[in-house]
Design a protein around this motif. Structure first.
Motif, PDB file in Angstrom:
ATOM      1  N   TYR A 129       0.841  -1.190   0.000  1.00  0.00           N
ATOM      2  CA  TYR A 129       0.000   0.000   0.000  1.00  0.00           C
ATOM      3  C   TYR A 129       0.878   1.243   0.000  1.00  0.00           C
ATOM      4  O   TYR A 129       1.895   1.297   0.705  1.00  0.00           O
ATOM      5  CB  TYR A 129      -0.913   0.014   1.216  1.00  0.00           C
ATOM      6  CG  TYR A 129      -1.962  -1.069   1.194  1.00  0.00           C
ATOM      7  CD1 TYR A 129      -3.243  -0.825   0.700  1.00  0.00           C
ATOM      8  CD2 TYR A 129      -1.675  -2.348   1.667  1.00  0.00           C
ATOM      9  CE1 TYR A 129      -4.203  -1.831   0.669  1.00  0.00           C
ATOM     10  CE2 TYR A 129      -2.629  -3.361   1.633  1.00  0.00           C
ATOM     11  CZ  TYR A 129      -3.893  -3.090   1.136  1.00  0.00           C
ATOM     12  OH  TYR A 129      -4.835  -4.086   1.104  1.00  0.00           O
ATOM     13  N   GLY A 181       0.639   5.627   0.111  1.00  0.00           N
ATOM     14  CA  GLY A 181      -0.160   6.830   0.288  1.00  0.00           C
ATOM     15  C   GLY A 181       0.697   8.067   0.121  1.00  0.00           C
ATOM     16  O   GLY A 181       1.902   8.026   0.355  1.00  0.00           O
ATOM     17  N   ILE A 214      -4.061   7.284  -2.659  1.00  0.00           N
ATOM     18  CA  ILE A 214      -3.760   5.993  -2.045  1.00  0.00           C
ATOM     19  C   ILE A 214      -4.010   4.888  -3.060  1.00  0.00           C
ATOM     20  O   ILE A 214      -4.959   4.961  -3.848  1.00  0.00           O
ATOM     21  CB  ILE A 214      -4.583   5.772  -0.754  1.00  0.00           C
ATOM     22  CG1 ILE A 214      -4.097   4.518  -0.017  1.00  0.00           C
ATOM     23  CG2 ILE A 214      -6.073   5.749  -1.036  1.00  0.00           C
ATOM     24  CD1 ILE A 214      -4.665   4.384   1.393  1.00  0.00           C
ATOM     25  N   VAL A 274      -2.248  11.712   2.074  1.00  0.00           N
ATOM     26  CA  VAL A 274      -2.070  10.657   3.067  1.00  0.00           C
ATOM     27  C   VAL A 274      -0.641  10.741   3.597  1.00  0.00           C
ATOM     28  O   VAL A 274       0.310  10.809   2.821  1.00  0.00           O
ATOM     29  CB  VAL A 274      -2.326   9.267   2.454  1.00  0.00           C
ATOM     30  CG1 VAL A 274      -1.992   8.159   3.444  1.00  0.00           C
ATOM     31  CG2 VAL A 274      -3.766   9.159   1.983  1.00  0.00           C
ATOM     32  N   THR A 294       0.332   8.681   6.586  1.00  0.00           N
ATOM     33  CA  THR A 294       0.684   7.504   7.370  1.00  0.00           C
ATOM     34  C   THR A 294      -0.320   6.385   7.127  1.00  0.00           C
ATOM     35  O   THR A 294      -1.500   6.639   6.850  1.00  0.00           O
ATOM     36  CB  THR A 294       0.751   7.851   8.882  1.00  0.00           C
ATOM     37  OG1 THR A 294       1.103   6.691   9.635  1.00  0.00           O
ATOM     38  CG2 THR A 294      -0.560   8.419   9.393  1.00  0.00           C
ATOM     39  N   LEU A 295       0.159   5.130   7.221  1.00  0.00           N
ATOM     40  CA  LEU A 295      -0.675   3.944   7.012  1.00  0.00           C
ATOM     41  C   LEU A 295      -0.380   2.913   8.087  1.00  0.00           C
ATOM     42  O   LEU A 295       0.750   2.813   8.568  1.00  0.00           O
ATOM     43  CB  LEU A 295      -0.394   3.312   5.646  1.00  0.00           C
ATOM     44  CG  LEU A 295      -0.732   4.129   4.399  1.00  0.00           C
ATOM     45  CD1 LEU A 295      -0.121   3.478   3.166  1.00  0.00           C
ATOM     46  CD2 LEU A 295      -2.237   4.260   4.230  1.00  0.00           C
ATOM     47  N   TYR A 311      -5.676   1.321   7.818  1.00  0.00           N
ATOM     48  CA  TYR A 311      -5.951   2.636   8.400  1.00  0.00           C
ATOM     49  C   TYR A 311      -5.067   3.671   7.726  1.00  0.00           C
ATOM     50  O   TYR A 311      -3.873   3.431   7.491  1.00  0.00           O
ATOM     51  CB  TYR A 311      -5.690   2.623   9.898  1.00  0.00           C
ATOM     52  CG  TYR A 311      -6.684   1.799  10.684  1.00  0.00           C
ATOM     53  CD1 TYR A 311      -7.775   2.399  11.299  1.00  0.00           C
ATOM     54  CD2 TYR A 311      -6.548   0.424  10.791  1.00  0.00           C
ATOM     55  CE1 TYR A 311      -8.704   1.642  12.008  1.00  0.00           C
ATOM     56  CE2 TYR A 311      -7.467  -0.343  11.494  1.00  0.00           C
ATOM     57  CZ  TYR A 311      -8.540   0.270  12.104  1.00  0.00           C
ATOM     58  OH  TYR A 311      -9.456  -0.483  12.799  1.00  0.00           O
ATOM     59  N   ALA A 312      -5.642   4.831   7.408  1.00  0.00           N
ATOM     60  CA  ALA A 312      -4.902   5.915   6.778  1.00  0.00           C
ATOM     61  C   ALA A 312      -5.117   7.196   7.560  1.00  0.00           C
ATOM     62  O   ALA A 312      -6.236   7.492   8.008  1.00  0.00           O
ATOM     63  CB  ALA A 312      -5.359   6.109   5.333  1.00  0.00           C
ATOM     64  N   ARG A 332     -10.590   4.129   7.812  1.00  0.00           N
ATOM     65  CA  ARG A 332     -10.137   2.764   7.569  1.00  0.00           C
ATOM     66  C   ARG A 332     -10.824   2.209   6.333  1.00  0.00           C
ATOM     67  O   ARG A 332     -11.902   2.662   5.939  1.00  0.00           O
ATOM     68  CB  ARG A 332     -10.395   1.863   8.782  1.00  0.00           C
ATOM     69  CG  ARG A 332     -11.841   1.475   9.020  1.00  0.00           C
ATOM     70  CD  ARG A 332     -11.957   0.574  10.233  1.00  0.00           C
ATOM     71  NE  ARG A 332     -13.311   0.041  10.398  1.00  0.00           N
ATOM     72  CZ  ARG A 332     -13.686  -0.746  11.401  1.00  0.00           C
ATOM     73  NH1 ARG A 332     -12.819  -1.071  12.343  1.00  0.00           N
ATOM     74  NH2 ARG A 332     -14.922  -1.201  11.471  1.00  0.00           N
ATOM     75  N   TRP A 361     -14.479   2.242   2.448  1.00  0.00           N
ATOM     76  CA  TRP A 361     -14.048   3.258   3.401  1.00  0.00           C
ATOM     77  C   TRP A 361     -15.060   3.424   4.522  1.00  0.00           C
ATOM     78  O   TRP A 361     -16.259   3.453   4.269  1.00  0.00           O
ATOM     79  CB  TRP A 361     -13.852   4.606   2.704  1.00  0.00           C
ATOM     80  CG  TRP A 361     -12.723   4.651   1.735  1.00  0.00           C
ATOM     81  CD1 TRP A 361     -12.811   4.763   0.371  1.00  0.00           C
ATOM     82  CD2 TRP A 361     -11.332   4.577   2.044  1.00  0.00           C
ATOM     83  NE1 TRP A 361     -11.564   4.762  -0.184  1.00  0.00           N
ATOM     84  CE2 TRP A 361     -10.629   4.659   0.819  1.00  0.00           C
ATOM     85  CE3 TRP A 361     -10.597   4.451   3.230  1.00  0.00           C
ATOM     86  CZ2 TRP A 361      -9.239   4.620   0.743  1.00  0.00           C
ATOM     87  CZ3 TRP A 361      -9.217   4.410   3.157  1.00  0.00           C
ATOM     88  CH2 TRP A 361      -8.547   4.500   1.933  1.00  0.00           C
TER      89      TRP A 361
END
Length: 203
Positions: free
Chosen positions: A105, A107, A121, A142, A144-145, A153-154, A177, A184
């Protein structure tokens, strides 16, 4: 990583007196990440995110167009000897990377991944080697993941998550999330689903 190597990324030219170009490793001494084929070290611009998968493959995200002298649009891989790419990469900077057994993933602040509209993302399918979107993405950056119990979770500076119909734009306020089954989802009840400002870290 699994070999006790620590990776450091940012906006620096040298580490321990050697030219490294924005990324270096530490295992008792500093080393550059030099591509064995091109003999070029590091990335062409800043590094903003790092992630190591279960195979000790390092994923590097940032705002660069080349890695190890090879074309790599904002996201690249390092296998200990050579730099690689994830398809066509992304159209803007990558600020967060998360590895799971099936996907990588990413972001950041990009509209496209692999020339597909994804909106900040996306995920790289490790079986098909293709980029995939997460519904229609998020309305802003975005940063952080994280993953827990099948949910991605973003956090960042977005107001809306862009679901498919029948609820195309849901208010989430900087943290959200996503799952395969539910798409979402906001964190909270009703309209009380907010963090009042940018989210920079999740664990």
């Amino acid at each position: 990583d699994g070999n006790d190597v620590v990776y450091i990324g940012g906006t620096f030219a040298t580490a321990g007196g050697i030219t490294v170009n924005n990324i270096a490793s530490w295992n008792g001494s500093w080393s550059a990440l030099v591509d064995a084929t091109t003999t070029t070290a590091g990335t062409g611009n800043e590094v903003r995110s790092l992630e190591v998968d279960e195979n000790n493959l390092l994923y590097v995200g940032g705002n660069f167009g080349v890695a190890g002298g090879n074309a790599a649009s904002r996201i690249a891989t390092w296998d200990g000897s050579n730099w690689g790419t994830l398809g066509a990469g992304t159209s803007g900077f990558v600020q967060a990377i998360l590895s799971t057994p099936d996907y990588i993933y990413a972001g950041g602040n990009f509209g496209l991944a692999g020339n597909m509209t994804v909106n900040r993302i996306a995920r790289w399918n490790r079986s098909t080697n293709q980029w995939e979107k997460l519904d229609n993405g998020l309305s802003n950056s975005v940063t952080t993941l994280a993953e827990q119990d099948g949910y991605i979770y973003a956090g960042g500076s977005f107001i809306n998550a862009l679901n498919d119909a029948p609820n195309p734009n849901i208010i989430v306020n900087n943290v959200v999330r996503w799952s395969e089954s539910d798409g979402w989802e906001a964190l909270g009840d009703g309209t009380d689903v907010r963090v009042e400002s940018v989210v920079n870290a999740l664990a």
